[in-house]
Scaffold this active site. Sequence first.
Site, mmCIF file in Angstrom:
data_model
loop_
_atom_site.group_PDB
_atom_site.id
_atom_site.type_symbol
_atom_site.label_atom_id
_atom_site.label_comp_id
_atom_site.label_asym_id
_atom_site.label_seq_id
_atom_site.Cartn_x
_atom_site.Cartn_y
_atom_site.Cartn_z
ATOM 1 N N ASP A 12 0.856 -1.181 0.000
ATOM 2 C CA ASP A 12 0.000 0.000 0.000
ATOM 3 C C ASP A 12 0.893 1.233 0.000
ATOM 4 O O ASP A 12 1.983 1.219 0.595
ATOM 5 C CB ASP A 12 -0.911 0.025 1.236
ATOM 6 C CG ASP A 12 -1.896 1.171 1.165
ATOM 7 O OD1 ASP A 12 -2.818 1.108 0.327
ATOM 8 O OD2 ASP A 12 -1.749 2.148 1.931
ATOM 9 N N MET A 25 5.039 9.970 -3.966
ATOM 10 C CA MET A 25 4.703 8.836 -3.111
ATOM 11 C C MET A 25 5.338 9.166 -1.765
ATOM 12 O O MET A 25 6.541 9.389 -1.681
ATOM 13 C CB MET A 25 5.277 7.546 -3.707
ATOM 14 C CG MET A 25 4.915 6.314 -2.929
ATOM 15 S SD MET A 25 5.262 4.761 -3.822
ATOM 16 C CE MET A 25 7.060 4.782 -3.927
ATOM 17 N N HIS A 160 -5.446 4.362 6.321
ATOM 18 C CA HIS A 160 -4.577 5.223 5.504
ATOM 19 C C HIS A 160 -3.178 5.388 6.087
ATOM 20 O O HIS A 160 -2.487 6.345 5.777
ATOM 21 C CB HIS A 160 -5.240 6.570 5.212
ATOM 22 C CG HIS A 160 -6.474 6.419 4.387
ATOM 23 N ND1 HIS A 160 -6.438 6.041 3.063
ATOM 24 C CD2 HIS A 160 -7.785 6.547 4.708
ATOM 25 C CE1 HIS A 160 -7.665 5.956 2.603
ATOM 26 N NE2 HIS A 160 -8.513 6.240 3.573
ATOM 27 N N ASP A 165 -2.553 -0.528 6.332
ATOM 28 C CA ASP A 165 -3.388 -0.885 5.188
ATOM 29 C C ASP A 165 -2.841 -2.103 4.447
ATOM 30 O O ASP A 165 -3.608 -2.938 3.957
ATOM 31 C CB ASP A 165 -3.553 0.304 4.246
ATOM 32 C CG ASP A 165 -4.496 1.360 4.793
ATOM 33 O OD1 ASP A 165 -5.044 1.175 5.910
ATOM 34 O OD2 ASP A 165 -4.682 2.386 4.118
#
Length: 184
Positions: A12, A25, A160, A165
Amino acid sequence: MSKKPEVFISVDVETAGPIVGEHSMLTVGACLVYQPEISFSIMLKPVSGKSVAEALKITGLTLEQAETEGVTPSEAMTEFSAWIAKNVPKESSPVFVGLNAPFDWGFVNYYFLKYLGENPFGFTALDIKALFMGATGCSWYETRSSAIDKVVHPNQKGDHDALHDAKYQAELFRLVRALAERSD
C-alpha cells in the site's frame, strides 16, 4: 518452462495526489500476505511540491513532514528492493497484491524504474477488487473495501497508514482467495 513458487506481498502507498510522476509517493507499507508480521515501511522525501489537499488530508501527512522525516526515493526503493530480495527465495517470484492495485502499483513501478532501473515485481499486479469480483460475480461498485468487508468479515480495518493498510489488505486477500477457492 517450469512454474516458480509465488510469494504474495501486500503493498500500500500513500501519496500527495493521484498523478504518478507529478505527485509524490510519501509512504510505502508492505507485508508478506501469509506472514504479515514480516513487514516493511518507509517514508519518502517528496519529489515535487505538488499536492492535492484532499490526498494529504486522507493520509494525515504533510509534504514538510515527509521532507523532514523521509529518505530519498533512491534510498527508499533500494531498501524496499532489498527487503523483497531478503524475503522472497531466489527460486520464487514476488507477486504485488493490492486493493485497487493499479493505483499503488503505478507509483511503486514508476519509483522502482526511475530510481533503481528495475521493478522486482515485474510489470504486473494482482488486484483484490478484481479477484473479489471474479469470486462473487458482483458489480464493480460492490468491490469497495466496505462492501468486501461485509462479505468476508476481516478483523482489521484500513486507516490510511501504509503499513496498517498493507496488513489489512493481506487479510482481505487471504479471505477473498479462500472464498474464490470455495466457489470453484
